[in-house]
Design a protein around this motif. Structure first.
Motif, short mmCIF file in Angstrom:
data_model
loop_
_atom_site.label_atom_id
_atom_site.label_comp_id
_atom_site.label_asym_id
_atom_site.label_seq_id
_atom_site.Cartn_x
_atom_site.Cartn_y
_atom_site.Cartn_z
N PHE A 4 0.82 -1.21 0.00
CA PHE A 4 0.00 0.00 0.00
C PHE A 4 0.86 1.26 0.00
O PHE A 4 2.00 1.27 0.46
N PHE A 5 0.25 2.31 -0.57
CA PHE A 5 0.92 3.61 -0.70
C PHE A 5 0.05 4.66 -0.02
O PHE A 5 -1.12 4.83 -0.38
N ARG A 6 0.64 5.35 0.95
CA ARG A 6 -0.07 6.42 1.64
C ARG A 6 0.74 7.71 1.45
O ARG A 6 1.75 7.92 2.10
N PRO A 7 0.30 8.56 0.51
CA PRO A 7 1.09 9.76 0.22
C PRO A 7 1.10 10.74 1.39
O PRO A 7 0.10 10.89 2.10
N ILE A 8 2.26 11.37 1.59
CA ILE A 8 2.38 12.36 2.66
C ILE A 8 1.46 13.54 2.37
O ILE A 8 0.83 14.09 3.29
N GLU A 9 1.36 13.93 1.12
CA GLU A 9 0.35 14.89 0.69
C GLU A 9 -0.85 14.08 0.22
O GLU A 9 -0.84 13.48 -0.86
N GLY A 10 -1.90 14.04 1.06
CA GLY A 10 -3.02 13.14 0.82
C GLY A 10 -3.70 13.34 -0.52
O GLY A 10 -4.26 12.40 -1.08
N ARG A 11 -3.63 14.55 -1.06
CA ARG A 11 -4.32 14.84 -2.32
C ARG A 11 -3.65 14.19 -3.53
O ARG A 11 -4.16 14.28 -4.64
N LEU A 12 -2.52 13.53 -3.32
CA LEU A 12 -1.84 12.84 -4.42
C LEU A 12 -2.43 11.47 -4.71
O LEU A 12 -2.11 10.85 -5.73
N ASN A 13 -3.29 10.95 -3.82
CA ASN A 13 -3.70 9.55 -3.95
C ASN A 13 -4.46 9.27 -5.24
O ASN A 13 -4.31 8.21 -5.84
N GLY A 14 -5.28 10.22 -5.69
CA GLY A 14 -6.05 9.99 -6.92
C GLY A 14 -5.16 9.82 -8.13
O GLY A 14 -5.39 8.93 -8.97
N TYR A 15 -4.12 10.62 -8.23
CA TYR A 15 -3.23 10.50 -9.39
C TYR A 15 -2.31 9.29 -9.26
O TYR A 15 -2.01 8.63 -10.27
N ILE A 16 -1.86 8.98 -8.02
CA ILE A 16 -1.06 7.75 -7.84
C ILE A 16 -1.86 6.55 -8.30
O ILE A 16 -1.35 5.66 -8.99
N TYR A 17 -3.13 6.51 -7.92
CA TYR A 17 -4.02 5.42 -8.36
C TYR A 17 -4.09 5.37 -9.88
O TYR A 17 -3.97 4.31 -10.49
N THR A 18 -4.28 6.53 -10.51
CA THR A 18 -4.37 6.58 -11.97
C THR A 18 -3.08 6.09 -12.62
O THR A 18 -3.12 5.32 -13.59
N TYR A 19 -1.95 6.53 -12.09
CA TYR A 19 -0.67 6.14 -12.67
C TYR A 19 -0.45 4.63 -12.55
O TYR A 19 -0.06 3.96 -13.52
N LEU A 20 -0.71 4.08 -11.37
CA LEU A 20 -0.51 2.64 -11.19
C LEU A 20 -1.50 1.85 -12.04
O LEU A 20 -1.15 0.80 -12.60
N THR A 21 -2.73 2.33 -12.16
CA THR A 21 -3.73 1.64 -12.96
C THR A 21 -3.32 1.59 -14.43
O THR A 21 -3.63 0.63 -15.14
N SER A 22 -2.61 2.60 -14.90
CA SER A 22 -2.16 2.62 -16.30
C SER A 22 -1.17 1.51 -16.60
O SER A 22 -1.00 1.11 -17.75
N GLY A 23 -0.48 1.01 -15.55
CA GLY A 23 0.51 -0.06 -15.74
C GLY A 23 1.80 0.42 -16.38
O GLY A 23 2.67 -0.40 -16.71
#
Length: 612
Positions: free
Chosen positions: A515-534
């Motif tokens: 799991f990834f918990r960003p220090i800046e919480g507002r990054l989670n949506g883009y982290i999800y998008t980036y990882l989902t892209s593969g």
């Protein structure tokens, strides 16, 4: 046998349905009725089923065995005379003790005879038309690498003799009753129910020359027709939906396995045409099945060509070097959008391309007034240093600096490269508690990889909870909170991503999830998008044994993250959500259209049967 001539078709030359026209006039129905396979059968890599053509094949067989496929000829010797000759020959074989006298079969009444049966046809129990012999349970200790071949159902399913087993030829006389001859029909008597056709009970095979003079293994029965019944005609009968429906009623067994007895097979009522008409029927079926083969091949080639074109056009879109090139590439797709994206595979490819464009900075425009990602990274680095100083997080082993080789693409203005480890709290995986710490209804929700489905948490599937005290005392390392991004690190397939929902205040997970918990919480949506892209999988080194790809926790920490400005991240995530919703609508319309095509194929068949 009681006759039912008043309900039968008569005439010198009975007019039949023109099946050729039925095929050619409705080609779009047969080739458009397609559905996704629920599961793939043995030896098949096809993800779709050409349902319309499958229905057409079934329809042809049903017409054939009902006397509706070819015209009758008054000059043909009737089936009633044929059956009398066969009965006389069989009686002589019994008298000569060449075959055993069988038990009486149920009588045939007027009510048993199908309406509209041609006047030259006759009904008979299948047991009167052939000799039956069940297979033998050969012992593996007797197997040899060559000699007299034992034919297993798998050999017949794959239609090859590879991986065959043999016994010594000296035992041929001992096992004479189990020898197969070309033209024999082999039917499975034990197998799965009818949702798994590759291993289903009642599946039939017509023995060809490569299995001639071999021995039949267990869980099957050999059916050898008497002279007067063409083997191929009987084979058509036992492959018709009429016979398969009969099997559904007669088969016995458990939820996992079904069986059919020889008695049930012999009791089946079969409609027999004159011998000359049997030949005409077999020839016509061969002709029409060849036409179905052509339709199937052309449809599959068309689908393959379409998918190849879609992939090429979408790939060109991701490789554009400037705005003009991108616009031209997109226009080529937009001009033919309704033709290109007509399959589930093409829509999935479109979704993947949207994600690729998103994380490469090509989906939304950059804004020069956005605070660059480098500024945000500086703030995160300062905050992380303070967390380390306050001993709120542990210092991790340093990761290598990012080199030019780590660049997956040319970064847009305002973007920066970093590693996920640099912007997250400690990245780690879960663990598995003792069995006595689990229950099914209370405690803290505990995730396994199967709870990540369609890039979201699906906790309604096999939910498990872990004891709350064990969660707080022993599993603190892997406590999850709403907003955390989770990813499976054991595959295949890799790349199952989700954001923890707020259904529960805390969660936990096993060791196959990181799991990834960003220090800046507002990054989670883009982290999800980036990882989902593969996209990260293009540059990460996988570990694992044959057939299983794994990502270590260290590799997960090391994932290189092309980071846009925070404002642009929000625009990207919003645009991706919007376009993914449109893709889902497209899939829904496609599914509705496919359902309509399937119903249309059913309607064409039903209407044709009524008018035949």
């Amino acid at each position: 046998m009681a006759s039912n001539r008043h309900s039968r078709a008569g005439g010198n030359l009975v007019s039949t349905l023109t099946t050729d026209n039925l095929i050619t006039d409705h080609i779009d129905v047969w080739t458009s009725a397609i559905k996704k396979r629920n599961s793939q059968g043995r030896g098949s890599s096809k993800k779709i089923e050409l349902t319309g053509i499958k229905k057409l094949r079934e329809f042809i067989l049903d017409l054939a065995v009902r006397g509706k496929l070819v015209p009758q000829n008054s000059n043909d010797e009737s089936a009633s005379i044929l059956l009398k000759k066969m009965a006389k020959e069989k009686a002589q074989l019994i008298a000569d003790k060449k075959i055993k006298k069988q038990k009486p079969l149920p009588p045939i009444t007027d009510a048993d005879i199908p309406l509209g049966l041609p006047s030259s046809w006759e009904c008979s129990r299948m047991g009167k038309l052939a000799q039956y012999q069940k297979g033998y349970a050969f012992k593996s200790k007797d197997y040899l690498d060559n000699g007299l071949m034992i034919t297993k159902i798998q050999n017949l399913t794959d239609n090859h003799t590879r991986n065959s087993v043999y016994i010594t030829p000296e035992k041929k006389m001992e096992f004479e009753p189990f020898i197969l001859r070309e033209g024999d029909i082999v039917m499975t008597t034990v197998g799965s129910w009818f949702s798994a056709p590759m291993s289903a009970v009642g599946r039939s095979f017509l023995i060809n020359n490569q299995f001639d003079n071999s021995l039949l293994n267990q869980n099957a029965v050999r059916i050898r027709t008497q002279e007067g019944i063409i083997p191929k005609y009987l084979y058509l009968c036992v492959n018709s939906t009429i016979f398969k429906s009969y099997l559904v009623e007669e088969a016995q067994g458990t939820a996992n396995q079904a069986s059919i007895t020889q008695v049930s097979i012999k009791n089946y009522l079969i409609c027999i045409p004159p011998l000359a008409e049997q030949h005409r029927i077999v020839a016509k079926v061969d002709e029409l099945m060849a036409l179905c083969d052509q339709l199937e091949q052309q449809t599959e080639q068309g689908l393959t060509a379409q998918q190849t074109l879609v992939e090429a056009l979408l790939k060109a879109l991701t490789q554009c070097v400037n705005a003009d090139d991108f616009q031209a590439s997109w226009q080529r797709i937009a001009d033919h959008f309704d033709v290109l994206f007509t399959t589930e595979a093409s829509i999935e490819q479109l979704k993947q391309t949207i994600l690729q464009l998103a994380v490469m900075g090509k989906l939304v425009p950059q804004n020069p007034f956005d605070e660059p990602a480098s500024k945000l990274l500086e703030k995160i680095a300062e905050e992380k240093a303070q967390l380390l100083a306050d001993k709120k997080i542990k210092k991790q082993k340093p990761l290598p600096a990012i080199t030019d080789e780590g660049k997956l693409f040319e970064l847009p203005s305002g973007w920066s490269l970093t590693r996920l480890d640099d912007i997250c709290f400690g990245i780690t995986s879960g663990s598995t508690p003792p069995k006595d710490k689990f229950n099914e209804s209370t405690g803290v929700p505990y995730l396994k990889v199967y709870n990540i489905k369609d890039q979201a948490i699906a906790f309604d599937y096999k939910p498990q909870f872990v004891d709350i005290q064990h969660h707080k005392n022993k599993l603190t390392r892997s406590i999850l909170y709403p907003g955390d991004v989770v990813m499976n690190i054991v595959g295949p397939p890799l790349g199952k991503i989700a954001i923890i929902p707020d259904d529960y205040p805390e969660w936990n997970c096993n060791q196959a999830i990181v799991f990834f918990r960003p220090i800046e919480g507002r990054l989670n949506g883009y982290i999800y998008t980036y990882l989902t892209s593969g996209k990260f999988l293009d540059s990460i080194e996988l570990i694992g044994t044959a057939g299983q790809d794994n990502i270590s926790v260290t590799k997960s920490r090391s994932i290189i993250f092309p980071m846009p400005p925070l404002a642009e991240q929000h625009r990207i995530v919003a645009k991706v959500d919007e376009l993914m919703a449109l893709c889902e609508q497209l899939k829904t319309r496609l599914s509705d259209a496919q359902t309509t095509q399937l119903h249309l194929a059913d309607a064409v068949v039903e209407n044709a049967l009524k008018n035949s």
